[in-house]
Design an enzyme around this catalytic site. Sequence first.
Site, PDB file in Angstrom:
ATOM      1  N   HIS A   1     -86.147 -32.031 -13.840  1.00  0.00           N
ATOM      2  CA  HIS A   1     -85.178 -32.993 -14.864  1.00  0.00           C
ATOM      3  C   HIS A   1     -84.375 -33.811 -13.863  1.00  0.00           C
ATOM      4  CE1 HIS A   1     -83.189 -33.801 -18.473  1.00  0.00           C
ATOM      5  NE2 HIS A   1     -82.309 -34.527 -17.684  1.00  0.00           N
TER       6      HIS A   1
ATOM      7  N   HIS B   1     -91.783 -29.109 -25.415  1.00  0.00           N
ATOM      8  CA  HIS B   1     -90.905 -27.690 -25.829  1.00  0.00           C
ATOM      9  C   HIS B   1     -91.197 -27.449 -26.986  1.00  0.00           C
ATOM     10  CE1 HIS B   1     -87.785 -29.033 -23.104  1.00  0.00           C
ATOM     11  NE2 HIS B   1     -88.380 -30.158 -23.154  1.00  0.00           N
TER      12      HIS B   1
ATOM     13  N   HIS C   1     -95.659 -32.122 -20.647  1.00  0.00           N
ATOM     14  CA  HIS C   1     -94.404 -31.545 -20.917  1.00  0.00           C
ATOM     15  C   HIS C   1     -94.077 -31.542 -22.182  1.00  0.00           C
ATOM     16  CE1 HIS C   1     -89.951 -32.362 -19.381  1.00  0.00           C
ATOM     17  NE2 HIS C   1     -89.731 -31.845 -20.756  1.00  0.00           N
TER      18      HIS C   1
ATOM     19  N   LYS D   1     -89.601 -25.253 -13.271  1.00  0.00           N
ATOM     20  CA  LYS D   1     -88.994 -26.094 -13.973  1.00  0.00           C
ATOM     21  C   LYS D   1     -87.571 -26.065 -13.231  1.00  0.00           C
ATOM     22  CE  LYS D   1     -88.073 -29.877 -16.396  1.00  0.00           C
ATOM     23  NZ  LYS D   1     -87.846 -29.946 -17.768  1.00  0.00           N
TER      24      LYS D   1
ATOM     25  N   HIS E   1     -90.466 -37.027 -17.400  1.00  0.00           N
ATOM     26  CA  HIS E   1     -89.868 -38.220 -18.382  1.00  0.00           C
ATOM     27  C   HIS E   1     -89.067 -39.286 -17.552  1.00  0.00           C
ATOM     28  CE1 HIS E   1     -86.515 -35.331 -17.947  1.00  0.00           C
ATOM     29  NE2 HIS E   1     -86.898 -34.402 -18.745  1.00  0.00           N
TER      30      HIS E   1
ATOM     31  N   ASP F   1     -92.567 -34.621 -23.959  1.00  0.00           N
ATOM     32  CA  ASP F   1     -91.235 -34.115 -23.880  1.00  0.00           C
ATOM     33  C   ASP F   1     -90.609 -33.965 -25.406  1.00  0.00           C
ATOM     34  OD1 ASP F   1     -88.702 -33.147 -23.118  1.00  0.00           O
ATOM     35  OD2 ASP F   1     -87.673 -34.849 -22.916  1.00  0.00           O
TER      36      ASP F   1
HETATM   37  C1  NCD Z   1     -84.884 -31.230 -24.233  1.00  0.00           C
HETATM   38  C2  NCD Z   1     -84.607 -29.967 -25.082  1.00  0.00           C
HETATM   39  O1  NCD Z   1     -84.162 -30.307 -26.159  1.00  0.00           O
HETATM   40  O2  NCD Z   1     -85.108 -28.921 -24.979  1.00  0.00           O
HETATM   41  N1  NCD Z   1     -84.124 -32.345 -24.593  1.00  0.00           N
HETATM   42  C3  NCD Z   1     -84.394 -33.715 -24.297  1.00  0.00           C
HETATM   43  O3  NCD Z   1     -83.552 -34.626 -24.825  1.00  0.00           O
HETATM   44  N2  NCD Z   1     -85.354 -33.971 -23.671  1.00  0.00           N
HETATM   45  C4  NCD Z   1     -84.427 -30.827 -22.815  1.00  0.00           C
HETATM   46  C5  NCD Z   1     -85.046 -31.985 -21.780  1.00  0.00           C
HETATM   47  O4  NCD Z   1     -86.412 -31.973 -21.545  1.00  0.00           O
HETATM   48  O5  NCD Z   1     -84.036 -32.484 -21.168  1.00  0.00           O
HETATM   49 ZN    ZN Z   2     -88.043 -31.817 -21.687  1.00  0.00          ZN
END
Ligand code: NCD
Ligand code: ZN
Length: 345
Positions: A136, A15, A13, A99, A174, A247
């Site tokens: 999520h 970003h 996971h 997702k 998460h 995450d």
């Molecule tokens: C994530 C993001 O910033 O893209 N933020 C977070 O707090 N985890 C989005 C997500 O996974 O909820």
């Molecule tokens: Zn995330």
Amino acid sequence: MQQMTLTRPDDWHLHVRTGDMLKTVINHTARQFARAIIMPNLQPPVTTVAQALNYQQEIRQATDNAYDFTPLMTLYLTNHTSIKEIKQAAASPFVHAFKLYPAGATTNSNQGVTNLEAMSPVFSAMQEHDIPLLIHGEVTDADIDIFDRERIFIEQKLYPLQQNFPGLRIVLEHVTTEEAVQFVQEMPDTIAATITPQHLMYNRNAILVGGIKPHYYCLPILKRERHRRSLIQAAISGNPKFFLGTDSAPHLSHLKENDCGCAGCYSAYAAIELYAEVFDNENALDKLEGFASFYGADFYKLPRNTAQITLEKTAWQVPAYYPVSTTNQLTPLKAGETLHWQLKG
Ligand code: NCD
Ligand code: ZN
């Protein structure tokens, strides 16, 4: 133990964004991990196989050739996702999951799904074509307390979804609560969960005691200590339903240190080191390899990695920030603090 070698891990996971931010963060991940499940919540979101291929190309171009790293792509589910797209995604060797963001739940979720019940044909196609659904898991109702949103999502949305689609592989992303851990443990093997470093390391006091600390603000929000303990027990249990997903969610420092700060912790710079610290504190380093390198691959039906990494028990200081451009920076989780494990090489 002063040194440990384990199979090269994967991050299930992650970003990485685009542009300058992508260039800042991607090699932190590529250095440690063989593969990462790339979240599709760009602006606009990655909703088609064609967009995912373009995004994968951009990620590859930003990645140092020295690293053997594969970005595993995902598609963002919307109210308009077609059955045709599901079939194409399932047939694509590059796309590995869809997702689901409930609309309004988190960063860039405004185009997410507004009515889960209306998505039955889509879930049915995902089940038939055996492509995982990553969730999520938080309800978004304004009248539901932010600390209860995961628990209520599981009761009201996830449990019925699992009952209606028992063959659908689902990752509850998460997880942050004892209730989520119990739910995943009790469900059949089609249900698994990722656990982040911040939810293993901190409870909600980190955000609120001694002043508001925006760099600990992520979604789902950090919970009470008893939940953190439950997550640790799950992570070190050797139960293959729980695996590594950072995450890691980079935002520019000034957008977090703001009247309305963004949600997301940046952990990718030292992800495997952060997990090693958690497992070491629990005397459970022998359970790290399964959690970090085996169970996720097994769940996704991908081969386990064969290369190895070595971690050393050495203290080092986390930088105060990483520059993103000449004017912007990224504040990592544990900025300026000391970590006790370090990746060699
Ligand atoms: C994530 C993001 O910033 O893209 N933020 C977070 O707090 N985890 C989005 C997500 O996974 O909820
Ligand atoms: Zn995330």
